[in-house]
Design a protein around this motif. Structure first.
Motif, short mmCIF file in Angstrom:
data_model
loop_
_atom_site.label_atom_id
_atom_site.label_comp_id
_atom_site.label_asym_id
_atom_site.label_seq_id
_atom_site.Cartn_x
_atom_site.Cartn_y
_atom_site.Cartn_z
N VAL A 216 8.69 9.78 -6.43
CA VAL A 216 7.83 9.57 -5.28
C VAL A 216 8.65 9.70 -4.01
CG1 VAL A 216 6.27 8.03 -6.54
CG2 VAL A 216 8.18 7.06 -5.25
N GLU A 217 7.98 10.12 -2.96
CA GLU A 217 8.61 10.19 -1.65
C GLU A 217 8.42 8.86 -0.93
OE1 GLU A 217 10.36 12.70 -0.69
OE2 GLU A 217 9.83 14.07 -2.34
N ALA A 218 9.38 8.52 -0.08
CA ALA A 218 9.23 7.31 0.73
C ALA A 218 8.00 7.45 1.61
CB ALA A 218 10.47 7.11 1.59
N ARG A 219 7.16 6.42 1.61
CA ARG A 219 5.88 6.49 2.30
C ARG A 219 5.97 5.97 3.73
NH1 ARG A 219 2.01 9.75 0.17
NH2 ARG A 219 2.07 9.64 -2.09
N SER A 220 5.29 6.66 4.65
CA SER A 220 5.18 6.14 6.01
C SER A 220 4.04 5.14 6.04
CB SER A 220 4.91 7.30 6.98
OG SER A 220 3.74 8.00 6.57
N SER A 224 -4.99 4.01 7.71
CA SER A 224 -5.88 2.90 8.09
C SER A 224 -5.24 1.58 7.67
CB SER A 224 -7.24 3.06 7.41
OG SER A 224 -7.87 4.25 7.78
N PRO A 225 -5.70 0.46 8.21
CA PRO A 225 -5.11 -0.83 7.83
C PRO A 225 -5.20 -1.09 6.33
CG PRO A 225 -6.43 -1.07 9.81
CD PRO A 225 -6.68 0.32 9.30
N VAL A 226 -4.12 -1.65 5.79
CA VAL A 226 -4.05 -2.04 4.38
C VAL A 226 -3.73 -3.53 4.33
CG1 VAL A 226 -2.79 -1.75 2.21
CG2 VAL A 226 -3.33 0.26 3.62
N ILE A 227 -4.63 -4.30 3.76
CA ILE A 227 -4.48 -5.76 3.74
C ILE A 227 -4.32 -6.23 2.30
CG2 ILE A 227 -5.58 -7.98 4.25
CD1 ILE A 227 -6.79 -4.97 6.15
N VAL A 228 -3.23 -6.96 2.03
CA VAL A 228 -2.95 -7.50 0.69
C VAL A 228 -3.30 -8.99 0.69
CG1 VAL A 228 -1.18 -7.96 -1.04
CG2 VAL A 228 -1.11 -5.84 0.28
N ILE A 229 -4.00 -9.43 -0.33
CA ILE A 229 -4.32 -10.85 -0.51
C ILE A 229 -3.53 -11.35 -1.70
CG2 ILE A 229 -6.11 -12.58 -0.83
CD1 ILE A 229 -6.32 -10.96 1.78
N GLU A 230 -2.65 -12.32 -1.46
CA GLU A 230 -1.79 -12.89 -2.49
C GLU A 230 -2.14 -14.37 -2.70
OE1 GLU A 230 0.30 -11.46 -4.40
OE2 GLU A 230 1.10 -9.68 -3.43
N GLU A 288 0.06 5.11 -4.44
CA GLU A 288 -0.46 6.48 -4.35
C GLU A 288 -1.95 6.47 -4.02
OE1 GLU A 288 1.35 9.57 -4.88
OE2 GLU A 288 2.90 8.10 -4.40
N THR A 289 -2.68 5.56 -4.66
CA THR A 289 -4.12 5.46 -4.40
C THR A 289 -4.38 4.95 -2.98
OG1 THR A 289 -4.44 4.95 -6.74
CG2 THR A 289 -6.30 4.55 -5.28
N ILE A 290 -3.56 3.98 -2.54
CA ILE A 290 -3.70 3.45 -1.18
C ILE A 290 -3.54 4.57 -0.16
CG2 ILE A 290 -2.66 1.96 0.57
CD1 ILE A 290 -1.74 0.14 -1.74
N ALA A 291 -2.51 5.39 -0.35
CA ALA A 291 -2.24 6.47 0.60
C ALA A 291 -3.42 7.42 0.72
CB ALA A 291 -0.99 7.23 0.17
N GLN A 292 -4.07 7.68 -0.41
CA GLN A 292 -5.23 8.59 -0.39
C GLN A 292 -6.44 7.92 0.26
OE1 GLN A 292 -5.74 9.61 -4.52
NE2 GLN A 292 -3.65 10.38 -4.71
N GLN A 293 -6.73 6.69 -0.16
CA GLN A 293 -7.93 6.01 0.32
C GLN A 293 -7.84 5.64 1.80
OE1 GLN A 293 -10.72 5.60 -1.30
NE2 GLN A 293 -10.09 6.12 -3.40
N SER A 294 -6.63 5.30 2.25
CA SER A 294 -6.49 4.85 3.64
C SER A 294 -6.66 5.99 4.65
CB SER A 294 -5.12 4.18 3.84
OG SER A 294 -4.08 5.12 3.74
N MET A 295 -6.75 7.21 4.17
CA MET A 295 -7.02 8.32 5.08
C MET A 295 -8.42 8.21 5.66
SD MET A 295 -4.27 10.14 5.05
CE MET A 295 -4.79 11.69 5.77
N GLU A 296 -9.32 7.49 4.98
CA GLU A 296 -10.71 7.45 5.40
C GLU A 296 -11.23 6.05 5.71
OE1 GLU A 296 -12.96 9.34 2.36
OE2 GLU A 296 -11.93 11.26 2.55
#
Length: 420
Positions: A216-220, A224-230, A288-296
């Protein structure tokens, strides 16, 4: 085994040994001459025995070593008498990374022809295990350590005996020496390589790797905002993540992803090295899924790397909070090649309230959840590691109010931090 064993021997007398007994770590060292030191505490607890043993797994192949260590306990419990009192043990060079080797310590019966010694001779000939015996001196006070020969290590000097002497406890639990890319993974390549090497002994590993790219390549930062709930189980993560999905019209993901669920039970039975690699790769698959979904659209994630690291570190490092690596340690840093979320919310709840919610749910518990319930120190370690992880750090939210109040508080955080 020979290569790893031989690498230990030049530094053997500099190593510290630790035995986990009665919920505490007991440390001792060895030296060629006795200078009047007292008997180490772990040996003072053996008034009715004059012989003990240790087995340390010393394979040069860490996959094989992890498997042997995981299977060794079951073998010993099955083959030894109950009076042997098997205890976890480790040996390490103070402050030297990757110097930790793990094994077991137990009491034995007298005599070189005992069933115990016949069993251990078999281990020493077949497995990557270094066997030592500990003998009480004729005066009833001094104890000595004796290395056993191994079939693949004929150059070992086993004629020496070492006196067993007390040792000060290290600054931190010795397991911290081997955490990086063993209990916690900090790159895709490191985790991928572990499962790749498991392919011949764990067929399911090949199936998991088929889902993933070879690198995998290092991700920028995400588009869109990505919020993690822990948070621990029963703190309200599921309710909150679903409410956030609806309120923000976001995509809801979990880690590891659903496509890896068929193999979770299989890898949960594996030793930590392999199990943690599996869950680390689950985070990269989710990324990988986050990167795709956060485009929209915004993305909500039910647990991510924080959980993977918190449970791994809290499991590997036993005892009180002071045993954990210091704040700012590299073990708390976010992997440089893993996509960083915009915000991480940690839900917290009073232990009694959390237990009440768990009882009301009536669901089966994972092994780690069972450990949380009966081991207060383990729960405290998990919560503390959550707080120490950086890049990004967790923002703590009290989950005791109503679900709607918690939702509104988190939405305020999101609007302030993510400008939604």
């Amino acid at each position: 085994m020979a290569r790893r064993t031989m690498s230990l021997l030049p530094h053997w007398s500099s190593r510290i040994f630790s035995v986990e007994l009665d919920g505490a770590s007991h440390y001792f060292a060895i030296q060629e001459k006795h200078r009047g030191e007292e008997v180490p505490r772990v040996f003072r607890k053996l008034p009715d025995h004059d012989r003990c043993y240790s087995l340390l797994v010393c394979s040069g192949d860490r996959i094989r070593g992890a498997k042997v260590y995981g299977e060794l306990k079951d073998k010993l419990l099955r083959l030894l008498s109950p009076e042997c009192d098997l205890s976890p043990m480790s040996s390490f060079l103070p402050n030297v990374k990757d110097s930790l080797v793990k094994g077991y310590f137990f009491k034995g019966s007298s005599g070189s022809c005992s069933p115990t010694e016949r069993l251990l001779r078999d281990f020493a000939q077949r497995d990557p295990v270094l066997v030592c015996s500990y003998l009480r001196g004729e005066d009833g006070q001094l104890w000595t350590q004796h290395l056993w020969p191994h079939a693949e290590s004929q150059l070992m000097d086993v004629s020496k005996e070492y006196y067993v002497v007390p040792s000060e406890a290290p600054d931190h639990h010795p397991s911290t020496l081997n955490l990086v890319n063993s209990d916690v993974f900090y790159s895709f390549e490191e985790a991928y390589e572990v499962l790749k090497k498991c392919g011949d002994i764990i067929p399911e590993a090949k199936s998991v790797l088929e889902l993933l790219p070879s690198r995998v390549e290092a991700r920028s930062k995400p588009a869109s905002p990505v919020i993690v709930i822990e948070g621990l189980d029963a703190t309200g993560k599921t309710t909150l993540t679903q409410s956030l999905r609806d309120a923000l019209r976001a995509v809801l993901l979990q880690s590891p992803p659903q496509c890896m669920s068929p193999w979770r039970a299989r890898f949960d039975r594996e030793p930590p090295l392999i199990r943690r690699a599996f869950y680390a790769l689950g985070n990269y698959f989710t990324a990988e899924t986050i990167a795709q979904q956060s485009m929209e659209t915004p993305v909500i994630i039910d647990r991510f790397w924080h959980s993977t690291a918190a449970y791994a570190i809290a499991t590997a490092v036993s005892g009180p909070l002071c045993n954990l690596p210091d704040e700012g340690s590299e073990v708390y840093r976010w992997p440089s090649d893993l996509l960083q979320p915009s915000l991480v919310v940690l839900l917290t709840l009073h232990p009694e309230e959390r237990k009440k919610r768990l009882r009301n749910r009536g669901q089966g518990k994972t092994e780690e959840e069972q450990e949380l319930d009966h081991n207060r120190l383990f729960r405290l370690r998990v919560e503390e590691v959550y707080r120490r992880i950086s890049g990004p750090a967790c923002i703590t939210v009290d989950a005791s109010p109503s679900a709607d109040q918690v939702l509104q508080q988190v939405l305020l955080l999101i609007r302030g931090k993510c400008h939604l």
